[in-house]
Write a protein that holds these residues in place. Structure first.
Motif, short mmCIF file in Angstrom:
data_model
loop_
_atom_site.label_atom_id
_atom_site.label_comp_id
_atom_site.label_asym_id
_atom_site.label_seq_id
_atom_site.Cartn_x
_atom_site.Cartn_y
_atom_site.Cartn_z
N ILE A 85 0.86 -1.20 0.00
CA ILE A 85 0.00 0.00 0.00
C ILE A 85 0.90 1.25 0.00
CG2 ILE A 85 -0.24 0.04 2.53
CD1 ILE A 85 -3.21 0.83 2.08
N THR A 100 4.68 -5.24 -6.22
CA THR A 100 3.76 -6.24 -5.69
C THR A 100 4.32 -7.66 -5.78
OG1 THR A 100 2.02 -4.75 -6.35
CG2 THR A 100 1.36 -7.00 -5.80
N HIS A 270 -12.58 -5.46 -10.24
CA HIS A 270 -12.50 -4.28 -11.13
C HIS A 270 -13.57 -4.26 -12.22
CE1 HIS A 270 -9.04 -3.38 -8.77
NE2 HIS A 270 -8.54 -4.55 -9.05
N CYS A 292 -13.63 -1.52 -6.93
CA CYS A 292 -12.56 -1.20 -5.99
C CYS A 292 -12.16 0.26 -6.20
CB CYS A 292 -11.37 -2.12 -6.22
SG CYS A 292 -11.77 -3.88 -6.15
N SER A 295 -8.56 1.85 -5.32
CA SER A 295 -7.53 1.25 -6.18
C SER A 295 -7.61 1.79 -7.60
CB SER A 295 -7.71 -0.28 -6.18
OG SER A 295 -6.89 -0.88 -7.14
N ASN A 296 -8.83 1.89 -8.12
CA ASN A 296 -9.02 2.36 -9.50
C ASN A 296 -8.50 3.78 -9.66
OD1 ASN A 296 -12.23 0.66 -10.01
ND2 ASN A 296 -10.17 -0.13 -9.85
N THR A 322 -11.89 -2.87 -1.02
CA THR A 322 -10.73 -1.98 -0.89
C THR A 322 -9.62 -2.30 -1.90
OG1 THR A 322 -9.65 -3.43 0.72
CG2 THR A 322 -11.10 -1.70 1.60
N ASP A 323 -9.46 -3.57 -2.26
CA ASP A 323 -8.31 -4.01 -3.08
C ASP A 323 -6.97 -3.61 -2.46
OD1 ASP A 323 -7.04 -5.32 -5.21
OD2 ASP A 323 -6.90 -3.49 -6.39
N GLY A 326 -3.49 -2.39 -3.83
CA GLY A 326 -3.68 -1.42 -4.90
C GLY A 326 -4.57 -0.30 -4.39
N GLY A 327 -5.47 -0.65 -3.50
CA GLY A 327 -6.32 0.33 -2.84
C GLY A 327 -5.53 1.15 -1.85
N SER A 328 -6.08 2.30 -1.47
CA SER A 328 -5.30 3.20 -0.62
C SER A 328 -5.93 3.40 0.75
CB SER A 328 -5.10 4.54 -1.32
OG SER A 328 -6.35 5.08 -1.70
N THR A 335 -13.73 3.85 1.33
CA THR A 335 -13.93 3.22 0.02
C THR A 335 -15.21 3.75 -0.64
OG1 THR A 335 -12.75 1.22 0.70
CG2 THR A 335 -14.34 0.97 -1.10
#
Ligand code: GUN
Ligand code: FE
Length: 437
Positions: A85, A100, A270, A292, A295-296, A322-323, A326-328, A335
């Motif tokens: 993250i 990753t 996604h 997500c 993340s997107n 959340t992913d 990749g999600g923050s 989210t």
């Protein structure tokens, strides 16, 4: 058996009818209570009525004036990406290769997997998320660490050993046979143990050969009730490369369809850039698109057409997630704050009750688990989160001018974070870690 009476302002959608934003379909009780017995909600309603059903010995917890909600559900996360993250990359494929994949290689060490599993459960429970659908790493031991920790915590978790046999570092590759054998071993060892569910988990078509996809199909046929999770149509370069790797397929979605993976309880992370044909195929199969939003935005992947996909003649079932990493954000409220902003950019509205629906009952329905989680209905598992919409000075100030429940939810979504989570109950047990990370 010991009973707990949990008092506060109850808010939950009801199992049926399942319609977001429909005022008839949710429960709000200003002075409400839940009676918890054997890890389940034995009674729900007005405090005085529920108290009358409780035994004399029942322990009572008073959470007034806070909101009592069903535990939050996150339908797509990567447990081995907690230390990914906030990694600075131009796009999905660069992010995977640069940060990753190298990070996931570390999960070959069981001690590392066990340490991160502990941190993962601490963090999710601190955020009020009681169920997550998680990718482990390719290493079977990472799934063992994840499920062992879930069993200790008593959580309802869905997870899977990732299958991937190409286009990644050597340390992250299995083979079609090994991926199959280890997935079977994880199912036999963990599915139905405690509240654990195992998902069949091919990472995505880029990292699986056709031979591995065929083995995934075999697993899907042998275990028709299991969840399936993978990634679909996240980024334009990813889509192009995927279609090159599977030249016979009509499009990205068709690759998964050809291997029997397009079905109910199949979760496609996604699914941003679907064609009409792909959206039809998703809808007809009952498969789920998992949105997500953080993340997107973080990876610059695109704006998921949530509202448009829901109002199609053949609507696609949508879950939210959340992913991580990749999600923050780990927070489902954060989210939905980003999901809201994405719809704003698309000229659509996403109201606060709809957002609340998505992170609770909506996700439970998408997982086909609405009889157990996602509501405060009687008979549900007692996974509960207690939220304070006045947790910070800025929130307290704004609360002074809030006049409706919908505004309060919107405030929680817009300014809230883990500081708003007062308590998290897992199967009726207070489980919010006091000292986090
Ligand atoms: N596609 C394949 N693997 C991943 C991953 O780990 N994260 C995201 N966001 N997309 C992926
Ligand atoms: Fe993902």
């Amino acid at each position: 058996t010991p009973e707990t009476l949990i008092r506060g302002r109850l808010l939950s959608f009801r199992r049926a009818p399942q319609h977001a934003g429909d005022s008839e379909s949710y429960l709000y009780e200003e002075d409400g209570a839940l009676l918890v017995r054997n890890g389940k909600i034995a009674a729900v309603g007005v405090y005085a009525d529920v108290k009358a059903k409780a035994g004399a010995e029942a322990e009572e917890v008073d959470h007034r004036p806070h909101l009592i909600l069903p535990g939050l559900i996150d339908c797509h996360v990567h447990f081995p990406q907690m230390q990914v993250i906030a990694s600075y990359a131009a796009n999905l494929l660069e992010w995977l290769d640069t940060y990753t994949f190298p990070e996931e290689c570390r999960f070959v060490e069981t001690a590392h997997a066990e340490r991160i599993a502990t941190q993962f459960f601490d963090e999710f429970l601190r955020q009020g998320t009681t169920t997550a659908v998680a990718y482990c790493s390719v290493h079977k031991a990472s799934a063992d660490a994840f499920f062992a920790e879930s069993l200790r915590r008593g959580t309802l978790m869905i997870g899977g050993k990732v299958m991937m046999d190409r286009n990644a570092p050597q340390g992250l590759l299995d083979t079609p046979q090994l991926g199959y054998d280890e997935t079977r071993a994880v199912i036999e060892q963990w599915h139905g143990k405690g509240r654990n569910h195992v998902a069949i988990t091919p990472r995505f078509a880029i990292t699986s050969t056709p031979e591995q996809m065929a083995m995934t199909q075999k697993l899907a046929e042998e275990f028709p009730d299991l969840h399936i999770q993978t990634h679909l149509s996240e980024n334009h370069d990813e889509i192009r490369y995927t279609c090159e790797l599977y030249p016979d397929a009509t499009d990205y979605t068709d690759i998964y369809a050809r291997y029997g993976l397009l079905r109910k309880k199949a979760l496609f992370g996604h699914a941003i850039h679907l064609s009409e044909r792909e959206a039809d195929a998703m809808a007809e199969s009952g498969a789920v698109a998992v949105h997500c939003p953080t993340s997107n935005l973080f990876l610059g992947s695109g704006l998921f057409p949530l509202k448009a996909i829901q109002r199609r003649e053949k609507p696609v079932t949508v879950a939210v997630a959340t992913d991580i990493g990749g999600g923050s954000s780990y927070s489902m409220f954060k989210t939905m704050d980003e999901a809201y902003k994405i719809q704003q950019l698309l000229g659509e509205r996403l109201n606060p009750l709809e957002s609340f629906y998505h992170m609770t009952l909506g996700n439970a329905v998408a997982l086909d688990l609405a009889d157990r989680i996602g509501t405060l209905d009687e008979g549900s598992d007692a996974d509960i989160v207690v939220m304070n919409a006045a947790a910070t000075p800025a929130m307290r100030l704004r609360m002074e001018t809030v006049t409706s429940l919908s505004e309060e939810l919107f405030l929680l979504q817009t300014l809230g974070d883990d500081r708003s989570v007062v308590e998290t109950y897992v199967a009726g047990k207070a489980s919010k870690p006091q000292f986090g990370l």
